[in-house]
Motif scaffolding. Structure first.
Motif, mmCIF file in Angstrom:
data_model
loop_
_atom_site.group_PDB
_atom_site.id
_atom_site.type_symbol
_atom_site.label_atom_id
_atom_site.label_comp_id
_atom_site.label_asym_id
_atom_site.label_seq_id
_atom_site.Cartn_x
_atom_site.Cartn_y
_atom_site.Cartn_z
ATOM 1 N N ILE A 141 -1.659 -1.094 -3.976
ATOM 2 C CA ILE A 141 -2.818 -0.216 -3.821
ATOM 3 C C ILE A 141 -2.303 1.213 -3.644
ATOM 4 C CG2 ILE A 141 -5.015 0.146 -2.638
ATOM 5 C CD1 ILE A 141 -4.699 -2.760 -3.635
ATOM 6 N N ILE A 195 0.851 -1.204 0.000
ATOM 7 C CA ILE A 195 0.000 0.000 0.000
ATOM 8 C C ILE A 195 0.881 1.245 0.000
ATOM 9 C CG2 ILE A 195 -1.741 1.295 1.303
ATOM 10 C CD1 ILE A 195 -2.752 -1.410 2.417
ATOM 11 N N ALA A 237 -7.169 4.167 -4.789
ATOM 12 C CA ALA A 237 -8.275 4.383 -3.841
ATOM 13 C C ALA A 237 -8.172 5.771 -3.225
ATOM 14 C CB ALA A 237 -8.244 3.318 -2.741
ATOM 15 N N GLY A 238 -9.313 6.386 -2.977
ATOM 16 C CA GLY A 238 -9.348 7.683 -2.302
ATOM 17 C C GLY A 238 -8.863 8.820 -3.181
ATOM 18 N N ALA A 249 -13.561 8.053 -0.311
ATOM 19 C CA ALA A 249 -12.427 7.144 -0.108
ATOM 20 C C ALA A 249 -12.904 5.874 0.603
ATOM 21 C CB ALA A 249 -11.346 7.833 0.713
ATOM 22 N N CYS A 275 -2.849 4.599 -2.407
ATOM 23 C CA CYS A 275 -3.681 5.398 -1.485
ATOM 24 C C CYS A 275 -2.917 6.671 -1.147
ATOM 25 C CB CYS A 275 -3.951 4.626 -0.192
ATOM 26 S SG CYS A 275 -4.911 3.131 -0.409
ATOM 27 N N ASP A 276 -2.162 7.186 -2.128
ATOM 28 C CA ASP A 276 -1.203 8.247 -1.837
ATOM 29 C C ASP A 276 -1.688 9.633 -2.218
ATOM 30 O OD1 ASP A 276 -1.103 7.286 -4.411
ATOM 31 O OD2 ASP A 276 1.056 7.434 -4.643
ATOM 32 N N SER A 315 -7.149 6.264 3.911
ATOM 33 C CA SER A 315 -7.487 5.151 3.004
ATOM 34 C C SER A 315 -6.533 3.982 3.195
ATOM 35 C CB SER A 315 -7.408 5.579 1.530
ATOM 36 O OG SER A 315 -8.207 6.663 1.278
ATOM 37 N N GLY A 316 -5.235 4.273 3.156
ATOM 38 C CA GLY A 316 -4.229 3.217 3.245
ATOM 39 C C GLY A 316 -4.263 2.495 4.576
ATOM 40 N N ASP A 373 -14.369 3.265 -1.732
ATOM 41 C CA ASP A 373 -13.300 2.567 -2.479
ATOM 42 C C ASP A 373 -12.681 1.478 -1.601
ATOM 43 O OD1 ASP A 373 -13.710 4.566 -4.334
ATOM 44 O OD2 ASP A 373 -11.785 5.562 -4.018
ATOM 45 N N VAL A 374 -12.364 1.859 -0.364
ATOM 46 C CA VAL A 374 -11.718 0.916 0.557
ATOM 47 C C VAL A 374 -12.633 -0.286 0.802
ATOM 48 C CG1 VAL A 374 -10.953 0.632 2.962
ATOM 49 C CG2 VAL A 374 -10.228 2.641 1.655
#
Ligand code: FAD
Ligand code: DHB
Length: 390
Positions: free
Chosen positions: A156, A7, A284-285, A302, A158-159, A13-14, A305-306
């Motif tokens: 993934i 991740i 995601a997010g 977000a 999530c950044d 999100s992460g 998505d998660v």
């Protein structure tokens, strides 16, 4: 290093995805560019929809949120001398939102990851996804002079909006949709009693203002400012004077002012990239979509998505079923666009656009008049504000 799910990004999100996967016995490593102090110093979201809160509880991270967060059954829209309450609870058949800061929520997620011995690597420099078009993707990051490699099954992203994940997708495979608004939000956090127990979204010829809060001793206020403004131009005194001007007189008279403990300007932007998956990389997010903060949708988008990713990964690892992964992008985007529509609508309704025509301003007034007079219109607003189902 080897893990199942790599991740990128240790924001909400992460961390939430990592924690949910852990509870299902799926291993992940989170690579975060910043220090933990830096991440926890960012003041962002304050309003959580019930779907997000439910997911926090499912991640076994909801205890403090439920104890310290405030359940809000309604909020106000102030326009032209009228203060209209939107009764979320009555209009949605019992739904509400929780006022609980993103900072606190992130703190809770860190605590849960720490308690479970989760790997959240801070100050990871030059994080890069590799071989995303293969089934053996990997990540690299730099620590001092060393390059560390993390092999995984999936990456993934999530950044956030400025991260590296989205940029790793070939440009010709990505379609981007964007609207940049000609203003930003200047936000101030202060240790003062909130002027109203419920949020007030206020329109004014000088621009939009929002009275929000984190608790009964911590207030969060925002005013619309030109994009070119900088925080240095806004002393506390100037901020409070401008906020008071934009609020109804009786509210302004009660406003308790004090020293700001945080002050920042956030530009407003609507953005979506499609698809949200490329090969072994899933976004995601905020890495895949951004909304203007007006409808309090960002973190909540977000969350969906998660939710979809989490279930898709569980189906993959526990049942060998990849349908969730294959459908992820289309499923996530369907809900993302509803959040986009709502945030754009609420932003357009409540802000003063510098180049708007007299015709557009009349339409804005008429939209507000309709909203204030129609229970159906309020019900639509309420349904979106508390969050559409995942
Ligand atoms: P982020 O929070 O941006 O986290 C991404 C993480 O990735 C960061 O920690 C970042 O340091 C890290 N990162 C970035 N690049 C890299 C890299 N190259 N390598 C490794 N790590 C990297 N939403 C709501 O739902 N309700 C609200 O009330 C609300 N209010 C808001 C008010 C304001 C003023 C703002 C600015 C936003 C608001 N939002 C709200 C939106 C919400 O804050 C975001 O949608 C949310 O932070 C998204 O979470 P995320 O984890 O996807 O991304
Ligand atoms: C807050 C932010 C929002 O975007 C919003 O719509 C409501 C509250 C906040 O930061 O408190």
């Amino acid at each position: 290093m080897k893990t199942q799910v790599g991740i990128i990004g240790g924001g909400p999100s992460g961390l939430l995805l990592s924690q949910l996967l852990h509870l299902q016995g799926i291993d992940s490593v989170v690579l975060e560019r910043q220090s933990r102090e830096y991440v926890l110093g960012r003041i962002r979201a304050g309003v959580l929809e019930h779907g997000f809160a439910k997911l926090m509880r499912e991640a076994r991270c909801g205890e403090r949120m439920d104890r310290e967060g405030e359940i809000h059954h309604g909020f106000f829209i102030a326009h032209d001398g009228i203060r209209q309450r939107i009764d979320l609870h009555a209009l949605t058949g019992g739904n509400s939102v929780i006022v609980y800061g993103q900072t606190e929520l992130t703190r809770d997620l860190y605590a849960a990851r720490d308690a479970a011995g989760g790997q959240v690597i801070h100050n990871a420099e030059d994080v890069k996804p590799h071989a995303i078009d293969s089934r053996q993707p990997y990540l690299t990051y730099r620590r001092g002079d060393d390059i560390v490699r993390v092999d995984c099954d999936f990456i993934i992203g999530c950044d956030g909006f400025h991260g590296v994940s989205r940029k790793a997708i070939p440009k010709d495979k990505l379609t981007e949709f964007e609207r940049v608004y000609p203003f930003g939000w200047l936000g101030v956090l202060s240790r003062t009693r909130p002027v109203s127990p419920e949020l007030i979204y206020a329109t004014h010829p000088r621009g939009f203002a929002l009275c929000s809060l984190r608790s009964q001793v911590l207030s969060r206020y925002y005013i619309q400012v030109p994009l070119a403004d900088s925080v240095e131009q806004w002393s506390d005194e100037l901020f409070w004077d401008e906020l008071k001007r934009r609020l109804p007189d009786d509210v302004a008279a009660q406003l308790m002012t004090g020293a700001s403990i945080e002050k920042s300007i956030a530009p407003l932007r609507s953005y979506v990239c499609e698809p949200m998956r490329w090969g072994s990389l899933f976004l995601a997010g905020d890495a895949a979509h951004i909304v203007p903060p007006t409808g309090a949708r960002g973190l909540n988008s977000a969350a969906s998505d998660v939710y979809y990713l989490y279930h898709a990964l569980v189906d993959h690892y526990h049942h060998g079923d990849d349908r969730g992964l294959d459908e992820y992008s289309a499923k996530a985007l369907a809900r993302v666009w509803k959040g986009q529509r709502f945030s754009w609508w609420m932003t357009t309704l409540l802000h003063r656009f510098p180049d708007s025509s007299a015709f557009e301003r009349r339409l804005q007034d008429t939209d507000l008049a309709y909203l204030f007079s129609s229970r159906q219109a309020q019900a639509s607003l309420a349904e979106n504000y508390v969050g559409l189902p995942f």
